[in-house]
Design a protein around this motif. Structure first.
Motif, PDB file in Angstrom:
ATOM      1  N   ALA A  89       0.733  -1.246  -0.020  1.00 46.57           N
ATOM      2  CA  ALA A  89       0.052   0.069   0.079  1.00 46.57           C
ATOM      3  C   ALA A  89       0.977   1.343  -0.223  1.00 46.57           C
ATOM      4  O   ALA A  89       0.662   2.328  -0.763  1.00 46.57           O
ATOM      5  N   ALA A  90       1.715   1.463   0.683  1.00 48.50           N
ATOM      6  CA  ALA A  90       2.918   2.491   0.982  1.00 48.50           C
ATOM      7  C   ALA A  90       3.351   2.614  -0.551  1.00 48.50           C
ATOM      8  O   ALA A  90       3.568   3.881  -0.700  1.00 48.50           O
ATOM      9  N   PHE A  91       3.740   1.756  -1.106  1.00 49.98           N
ATOM     10  CA  PHE A  91       4.439   1.908  -2.468  1.00 49.98           C
ATOM     11  C   PHE A  91       3.424   2.431  -3.354  1.00 49.98           C
ATOM     12  O   PHE A  91       3.712   3.357  -4.338  1.00 49.98           O
ATOM     13  N   GLY A  92       2.271   1.821  -3.325  1.00 55.25           N
ATOM     14  CA  GLY A  92       1.394   2.410  -4.293  1.00 55.25           C
ATOM     15  C   GLY A  92       0.799   3.932  -4.184  1.00 55.25           C
ATOM     16  O   GLY A  92       0.583   4.703  -4.953  1.00 55.25           O
ATOM     17  N   GLU A  93       0.832   4.420  -2.860  1.00 58.12           N
ATOM     18  CA  GLU A  93       0.586   5.775  -2.553  1.00 58.12           C
ATOM     19  C   GLU A  93       1.788   6.542  -2.904  1.00 58.12           C
ATOM     20  O   GLU A  93       1.363   7.698  -3.644  1.00 58.12           O
ATOM     21  N   TRP A  94       2.850   6.168  -2.864  1.00 60.31           N
ATOM     22  CA  TRP A  94       4.014   6.881  -3.219  1.00 60.31           C
ATOM     23  C   TRP A  94       3.885   7.017  -4.662  1.00 60.31           C
ATOM     24  O   TRP A  94       4.079   8.218  -5.309  1.00 60.31           O
TER      25      TRP A  94
END
Length: 97
Positions: A89-94
């Motif tokens: 999720a954090a990578f997708g948000e970035w």
């Protein structure tokens, strides 16, 4: 979110990768050296190439593919779309930012 898989001659890989990031068509582009064996015009070729893995978004993918077509020297470049189904999720948000 998609990743574009692109093969390109080594001499233009840096330009394509940097352009995609500078123009915000990709958040990140990985470059991997490979040797490709393929058939073109009835002959088998073996050449060094670079695989570009361009991390983009659904909204930017078509524009990214069009830009690669403008920059790529091949008559029929390899541009393939891979859609991730399991993404941190954090990578997708970035990537989306």
């Amino acid at each position: 979110m998609p990743t574009a898989y692109i093969t390109t001659p080594p001499e233009v890989a840096e330009t394509i990768a940097r352009t995609l990031v500078e123009e915000q068509l990709a958040a990140c582009v990985n470059r991997l050296p490979v040797e490709s064996v393929y058939r073109w015009d009835g002959e088998i070729h073996a050449e060094e190439e670079v695989v570009l893995l361009a991390k983009t978004t659904d909204e930017r993918y078509d524009e990214l593919a069009a830009r690669v077509l403008e920059l790529h020297p091949h008559e029929v470049p390899c541009i393939e779309r891979f859609d991730e189904t399991d993404l941190l999720a954090a990578f997708g948000e970035w990537r989306a930012e």
